[in-house]
Design a protein around this motif. Structure first.
Motif, PDB file in Angstrom:
ATOM      1  N   MET A   1       0.688  -1.196   0.068  1.00  0.00           N
ATOM      2  CA  MET A   1      -0.020  -0.371   0.160  1.00  0.00           C
ATOM      3  C   MET A   1       0.741   1.268   0.095  1.00  0.00           C
ATOM      4  O   MET A   1       1.957   1.385   0.580  1.00  0.00           O
ATOM      5  N   GLY A   2       0.427   2.397  -0.609  1.00  0.00           N
ATOM      6  CA  GLY A   2       1.046   3.579  -0.760  1.00  0.00           C
ATOM      7  C   GLY A   2       0.843   4.420   0.634  1.00  0.00           C
ATOM      8  O   GLY A   2       0.468   3.824   1.573  1.00  0.00           O
ATOM      9  N   ASP A   3       1.255   5.600   0.620  1.00  0.00           N
ATOM     10  CA  ASP A   3       0.996   6.497   1.637  1.00  0.00           C
ATOM     11  C   ASP A   3      -0.156   7.040   1.720  1.00  0.00           C
ATOM     12  O   ASP A   3      -0.867   7.356   0.762  1.00  0.00           O
ATOM     13  N   VAL A   4      -0.515   7.362   3.079  1.00  0.00           N
ATOM     14  CA  VAL A   4      -1.806   8.291   3.143  1.00  0.00           C
ATOM     15  C   VAL A   4      -1.467   9.506   3.249  1.00  0.00           C
ATOM     16  O   VAL A   4      -0.653  10.044   3.808  1.00  0.00           O
ATOM     17  N   VAL A   5      -2.270  10.343   2.502  1.00  0.00           N
ATOM     18  CA  VAL A   5      -2.251  11.745   2.551  1.00  0.00           C
ATOM     19  C   VAL A   5      -3.605  12.287   2.794  1.00  0.00           C
ATOM     20  O   VAL A   5      -4.793  11.874   2.438  1.00  0.00           O
ATOM     21  N   LEU A   6      -3.464  13.320   3.865  1.00  0.00           N
ATOM     22  CA  LEU A   6      -4.596  13.930   4.253  1.00  0.00           C
ATOM     23  C   LEU A   6      -4.640  15.357   3.691  1.00  0.00           C
ATOM     24  O   LEU A   6      -3.251  16.057   3.351  1.00  0.00           O
ATOM     25  N   ARG A   7      -5.640  15.693   3.230  1.00  0.00           N
ATOM     26  CA  ARG A   7      -5.875  17.125   2.484  1.00  0.00           C
ATOM     27  C   ARG A   7      -7.212  17.725   2.654  1.00  0.00           C
ATOM     28  O   ARG A   7      -8.147  17.096   3.312  1.00  0.00           O
ATOM     29  N   ASP A   8      -7.258  18.874   2.239  1.00  0.00           N
ATOM     30  CA  ASP A   8      -8.511  19.646   2.366  1.00  0.00           C
ATOM     31  C   ASP A   8      -9.457  18.955   1.565  1.00  0.00           C
ATOM     32  O   ASP A   8      -9.252  18.454   0.367  1.00  0.00           O
ATOM     33  N   ALA A  55     -13.579  23.550   8.944  1.00  0.00           N
ATOM     34  CA  ALA A  55     -12.722  23.023   8.028  1.00  0.00           C
ATOM     35  C   ALA A  55     -13.081  21.269   7.673  1.00  0.00           C
ATOM     36  O   ALA A  55     -13.690  20.784   8.698  1.00  0.00           O
ATOM     37  N   ALA A  56     -12.794  20.987   6.701  1.00  0.00           N
ATOM     38  CA  ALA A  56     -12.966  19.291   6.339  1.00  0.00           C
ATOM     39  C   ALA A  56     -11.648  18.846   5.749  1.00  0.00           C
ATOM     40  O   ALA A  56     -10.928  19.595   4.787  1.00  0.00           O
ATOM     41  N   TRP A  57     -11.490  17.567   5.954  1.00  0.00           N
ATOM     42  CA  TRP A  57     -10.320  16.940   5.361  1.00  0.00           C
ATOM     43  C   TRP A  57     -10.654  15.450   4.951  1.00  0.00           C
ATOM     44  O   TRP A  57     -11.597  15.070   5.522  1.00  0.00           O
ATOM     45  N   VAL A  58      -9.995  15.135   4.022  1.00  0.00           N
ATOM     46  CA  VAL A  58     -10.166  13.766   3.194  1.00  0.00           C
ATOM     47  C   VAL A  58      -8.677  12.955   3.426  1.00  0.00           C
ATOM     48  O   VAL A  58      -7.885  13.642   3.104  1.00  0.00           O
ATOM     49  N   ALA A  59      -8.841  11.733   3.661  1.00  0.00           N
ATOM     50  CA  ALA A  59      -7.427  10.894   3.782  1.00  0.00           C
ATOM     51  C   ALA A  59      -7.761  10.129   2.406  1.00  0.00           C
ATOM     52  O   ALA A  59      -8.710   9.462   2.078  1.00  0.00           O
ATOM     53  N   ASP A  60      -6.617  10.255   1.713  1.00  0.00           N
ATOM     54  CA  ASP A  60      -6.346   9.417   0.480  1.00  0.00           C
ATOM     55  C   ASP A  60      -5.384   8.490   0.630  1.00  0.00           C
ATOM     56  O   ASP A  60      -4.404   8.646   1.241  1.00  0.00           O
TER      57      ASP A  60
END
Length: 166
Positions: A1-8, A55-60
């Motif tokens: 699995m790759g890296d988890v990225v948190l973003r707006d 604010a809101a964030w999504v983890a990819d």
């Protein structure tokens, strides 16, 4: 699995995914009907979020959405953590912890004195994340909002404490 990225959560479809993921996940795992409640939270956020206060964030993970959390103004000195979710294949990777930490950090930076949340007793993994972040149980009450009787729990985190007064 790759890296988890948190973003707006600011890309087209992000808030729609939050609604869909909550509806699908809670129905599949618990048999709960959460879409009406989730739709109101998402719609209110989309219509009235104030930059710097909400604010809101999504983890990819590998380019696909696997988690979410919102921080919304409750009142002048209190924010509310809403809609924490981590998809099953991303659990155990620290996604939930990272989303909660991002929310707590944002609330502190925005100058809120308290961060509150509401959850349900069966959600043990989320409760563990909240307790590890310093949230304290503030009250419990039964409800039937998701189609069955559940024990709702309210938690609070003092943001003006020694760890990082605004």
């Amino acid at each position: 699995m790759g890296d988890v990225v948190l973003r707006d959560a600011d890309r087209p479809g992000d808030l729609g995914w939050v609604l869909m993921a909550h509806g699908e996940r809670y129905a599949a795992e618990y048999g709960w009907s959460v879409e009406a409640v989730t739709a109101r939270i998402v719609a209110d956020f989309a219509a009235s979020a104030v930059p710097g206060r909400d604010a809101a964030w999504v983890a990819d993970l590998d380019g696909r959405r696997v988690g979410s959390v919102l921080c919304v103004r409750e009142e002048a000195t209190t924010a509310r953590l809403r809609l924490l979710l981590v998809e099953p294949d991303a659990r155990g990777l620290g996604v939930g912890r990272a989303l909660v930490e991002r929310c707590v950090g944002f609330a502190r930076g925005a100058g809120y004195a308290r961060l509150v949340l509401w959850t349900n007793e069966p959600l043990a993994a989320a409760r563990g994340i909240y307790l590890a972040a310093g949230f304290v149980l503030d009250g419990e009450e039964t409800h039937t909002g998701f189609g069955r009787e559940l024990l709702g729990q309210s938690y609070v985190l003092d943001l003006a404490g020694p760890e990082g007064a605004p």
